[in-house]
Design a protein around this motif. Sequence first.
Motif, mmCIF file in Angstrom:
data_model
loop_
_atom_site.group_PDB
_atom_site.id
_atom_site.type_symbol
_atom_site.label_atom_id
_atom_site.label_comp_id
_atom_site.label_asym_id
_atom_site.label_seq_id
_atom_site.Cartn_x
_atom_site.Cartn_y
_atom_site.Cartn_z
ATOM 1 N N SER A 316 0.834 -1.197 0.000
ATOM 2 C CA SER A 316 0.000 0.000 0.000
ATOM 3 C C SER A 316 0.867 1.245 0.000
ATOM 4 O O SER A 316 2.079 1.195 0.238
ATOM 5 C CB SER A 316 -0.903 0.006 1.238
ATOM 6 N N ALA A 317 0.224 2.394 -0.231
ATOM 7 C CA ALA A 317 0.951 3.662 -0.192
ATOM 8 C C ALA A 317 1.529 3.905 1.203
ATOM 9 O O ALA A 317 2.652 4.398 1.336
ATOM 10 C CB ALA A 317 0.023 4.804 -0.593
ATOM 11 N N ILE A 318 0.790 3.537 2.241
ATOM 12 C CA ILE A 318 1.275 3.727 3.613
ATOM 13 C C ILE A 318 2.520 2.888 3.852
ATOM 14 O O ILE A 318 3.508 3.355 4.444
ATOM 15 C CB ILE A 318 0.174 3.379 4.628
ATOM 16 N N ASP A 319 2.522 1.632 3.370
ATOM 17 C CA ASP A 319 3.694 0.771 3.524
ATOM 18 C C ASP A 319 4.914 1.393 2.851
ATOM 19 O O ASP A 319 6.026 1.403 3.405
ATOM 20 C CB ASP A 319 3.431 -0.604 2.910
ATOM 21 N N GLN A 320 4.714 1.916 1.655
ATOM 22 C CA GLN A 320 5.838 2.480 0.914
ATOM 23 C C GLN A 320 6.301 3.807 1.509
ATOM 24 O O GLN A 320 7.500 4.121 1.508
ATOM 25 C CB GLN A 320 5.442 2.633 -0.561
ATOM 26 N N TYR A 321 5.356 4.566 2.047
ATOM 27 C CA TYR A 321 5.721 5.803 2.732
ATOM 28 C C TYR A 321 6.605 5.491 3.943
ATOM 29 O O TYR A 321 7.643 6.132 4.160
ATOM 30 C CB TYR A 321 4.446 6.534 3.153
#
Length: 351
Positions: A316-321
Motif C-alpha cells: 500500500s501507499a502507507i507501507d511504501q511511505y
Amino acid sequence: MDLLTASAADLLAATDAQWEAALGVALTERLTLLRRLSGRWHPDHCIDSQAAAVFARIQRQRRRVSGGSRMLAPDRRATEARPVFESTATADGRRWTMPYLATYASELGAVYIGQRSLLEVVPLNMADLAERSVAQTSRWTFASAGMEEQIRPCLPAPATVHRTADAVLVVRPRDPALVRLADVMAHVGTVPPEHVAWIGSGLWNLACYLEYAQRAHPAIDASTVWIDTVRHRVALLGGWAYAGRIDERWAALPGNTLADVTPAWRGDPVQRSALGHIRIRRLLRALLGDATGMGPITARAPAAWVTFARSPAAGSAIDQYRSWKKVVETTFGPPRFATWDLSTSTIYPEN
C-alpha cells in the motif's frame, strides 16, 4: 553607456564588461532592466533591422546574470518580454487574455503559468479530457479537518472553463510559491539529497491520501508535480484528465505512462493505485540522477535510496511511505528542516 537609449550598433559592439557596468550591481535591478530591453528589442514588434541580433545579445546577457548553467525543461518554451496569452474568440465574441511567466507543452495542448493562475489550453477534439480534468478536481473528501488542512494545499483548486472557437480553456488559481518540479530539475541539475528527502515524503503522503480517497493518478511525473521550496510542500497540480476512481476504466493515458503498464494491466485497463506508485519511484530515480533505473548515480545519492527507488512498487501507499521514511532516517537521522535558497523568481526569471 545608457542601455535604454543606446542604438543597436552600440549594443552589439559593447563588450561584456561594458554591459556589466551599465547593468548595475543589484540582481533585481539588472533583471528588470534586461526585461525592459527585451520588450523594446523583441523582433516581433521592433522594426529595426538588427532587432533579432540585439535581442539575442540581451538574452545572452540575461543568462549571464541569472546563471550561465540555467537550462529549460525539455517541454518548456522560452518566453521573454512579459508575454500575454490571447485566445481566439469565445461564443459571445470576447477573447480571454492572461499575462504569463512561462509556458510548456503537454499531450493535451499547452499550459501557461501565470503569476496567480494556471491555464490549460486543450484543443476542441480533446474537450472531453478537459472536462474530465475539471470534474476530477471539483470535489475532495477528507477524514478530518486536520487532514484537509494538510492535504488541500497540495491539490488543484477548482477550475473555471471557457470555450473558444478552437480550444477549451481550463483556468485555476495558482499559489505563486509553487514551481513546477521539471523546471527546478532543469535549473539545478541533480537535486541535493536533503531536498529529495522531503519531496519523496510529500509524494508518498499524497499517494496515501489518494488511496484513502479511492482515487488513482497514473500521470505523476516532474511535469505534473509542483513544489514550494520554502515551506517544503509538494503539490500534484497536473495530469488530472488521466485520473479516476480506483477500478474505473481508463479514459486515456499519457504516452510516458504506457511504458509502466504491464501486459496483464493492458488486458484489464482500470485505474489502480499501483501505477501511480510506480510513477513515484520512477520520479525518485530521476531526482537521484538515474532516470532509467539502471544507469550510474551521483556520488551524493545515498545507496539505500537508489535501491528503494529501483525496487518494485509493492504494498500500500502507507507501507511504501514508511519504507521511504526509514531509508531517509537511516541516512539523515530524525527529520529536520533543510533550507533551500531557490526562489520562484530564480526558476522563472522572466517574472
